[in-house]
Design a protein around this motif. Structure first.
Motif, mmCIF file in Angstrom:
data_model
loop_
_atom_site.group_PDB
_atom_site.id
_atom_site.type_symbol
_atom_site.label_atom_id
_atom_site.label_comp_id
_atom_site.label_asym_id
_atom_site.label_seq_id
_atom_site.Cartn_x
_atom_site.Cartn_y
_atom_site.Cartn_z
ATOM 1 N N VAL A 24 0.838 -1.206 0.000
ATOM 2 C CA VAL A 24 0.000 0.000 0.000
ATOM 3 C C VAL A 24 0.872 1.254 0.000
ATOM 4 O O VAL A 24 0.601 2.214 -0.744
ATOM 5 C CB VAL A 24 -0.957 -0.012 1.220
ATOM 6 C CG1 VAL A 24 -1.622 1.340 1.417
ATOM 7 C CG2 VAL A 24 -1.998 -1.104 1.054
ATOM 8 N N GLY A 25 1.929 1.261 0.800
ATOM 9 C CA GLY A 25 2.827 2.416 0.837
ATOM 10 C C GLY A 25 3.536 2.656 -0.489
ATOM 11 O O GLY A 25 3.647 3.791 -0.945
ATOM 12 N N ALA A 26 4.009 1.584 -1.106
ATOM 13 C CA ALA A 26 4.699 1.732 -2.403
ATOM 14 C C ALA A 26 3.741 2.199 -3.491
ATOM 15 O O ALA A 26 4.089 3.053 -4.316
ATOM 16 C CB ALA A 26 5.350 0.415 -2.789
ATOM 17 N N VAL A 49 7.202 2.915 6.318
ATOM 18 C CA VAL A 49 7.938 2.780 7.576
ATOM 19 C C VAL A 49 7.061 2.066 8.609
ATOM 20 O O VAL A 49 7.537 1.206 9.364
ATOM 21 C CB VAL A 49 8.407 4.158 8.096
ATOM 22 C CG1 VAL A 49 8.926 4.078 9.516
ATOM 23 C CG2 VAL A 49 9.471 4.728 7.169
ATOM 24 N N ALA A 50 5.768 2.397 8.623
ATOM 25 C CA ALA A 50 4.834 1.734 9.541
ATOM 26 C C ALA A 50 4.762 0.236 9.266
ATOM 27 O O ALA A 50 4.534 -0.558 10.185
ATOM 28 C CB ALA A 50 3.450 2.360 9.434
ATOM 29 N N THR A 55 5.464 -5.029 11.457
ATOM 30 C CA THR A 55 6.020 -6.376 11.337
ATOM 31 C C THR A 55 6.879 -6.708 12.555
ATOM 32 O O THR A 55 6.782 -7.796 13.117
ATOM 33 C CB THR A 55 6.858 -6.493 10.052
ATOM 34 O OG1 THR A 55 6.033 -6.168 8.942
ATOM 35 C CG2 THR A 55 7.416 -7.892 9.875
ATOM 36 N N TRP A 56 7.702 -5.773 12.974
ATOM 37 C CA TRP A 56 8.578 -5.980 14.128
ATOM 38 C C TRP A 56 7.761 -6.199 15.400
ATOM 39 O O TRP A 56 8.014 -7.128 16.168
ATOM 40 C CB TRP A 56 9.515 -4.783 14.274
ATOM 41 C CG TRP A 56 10.461 -4.854 15.414
ATOM 42 C CD1 TRP A 56 11.264 -5.911 15.766
ATOM 43 C CD2 TRP A 56 10.728 -3.835 16.376
ATOM 44 N NE1 TRP A 56 12.018 -5.590 16.867
ATOM 45 C CE2 TRP A 56 11.706 -4.326 17.263
ATOM 46 C CE3 TRP A 56 10.244 -2.548 16.553
ATOM 47 C CZ2 TRP A 56 12.200 -3.571 18.321
ATOM 48 C CZ3 TRP A 56 10.747 -1.796 17.608
ATOM 49 C CH2 TRP A 56 11.710 -2.316 18.472
ATOM 50 N N LEU A 57 6.755 -5.352 15.632
ATOM 51 C CA LEU A 57 5.931 -5.479 16.832
ATOM 52 C C LEU A 57 5.145 -6.788 16.841
ATOM 53 O O LEU A 57 5.024 -7.443 17.881
ATOM 54 C CB LEU A 57 4.997 -4.284 16.963
ATOM 55 C CG LEU A 57 5.679 -2.944 17.248
ATOM 56 C CD1 LEU A 57 4.657 -1.810 17.250
ATOM 57 C CD2 LEU A 57 6.438 -2.990 18.557
#
Length: 117
Positions: A24-26, A49-50, A55-57
């Motif tokens: 979606v960001g791209a 970035v979100a 993904t990390w969280l």
């Protein structure tokens, strides 16, 4: 058996969520560039970035997977990783969160001392 053989491809909730947000960001960045909208580019970059943060969280919450093969009963993306709280060995995301899993080789190997003659 699937087309890829009898292997775990690592499909996880964390991976799918991050991938969807990144797409979606791209796509938003592409539309913003075509529309010559600097604000749109910044917003699309924020969504991208979100994607990494989400993904990390989710990985830290147990919805990711450790590196390497998993047992077949854990292949579904709906299965939570119960070992995520302790951290995964060699996992950058876990190390960044302060979760350092003890390496089995470090704990079992005694320190070698230099012997002089």
């Amino acid at each position: 058996m699937s087309a890829h053989g009898d292997v775990d491809l690592g499909h996880t909730l964390a991976g799918w969520t991050g991938t969807a947000l990144a797409v979606v960001g791209a796509a938003g960045a592409g539309v913003a560039v075509c529309a010559a909208s600097p604000l749109g580019v910044v917003l699309a970059a924020a969504v991208t970035v979100a994607a990494g943060v989400a993904t990390w969280l989710l990985h830290l919450a147990g919805w990711g997977k450790p590196g390497g093969p998993r047992p077949e009963r854990e292949w579904s993306w709906r299965v939570r990783d119960t070992g995520a709280r302790a951290g995964h060995p060699e996992c950058l995301g876990c190390r960044m969160a302060g979760r350092r899993a003890a390496r089995a080789t470090e704990a079992s190997e005694p320190l070698a001392e230099a012997v002089t003659c």
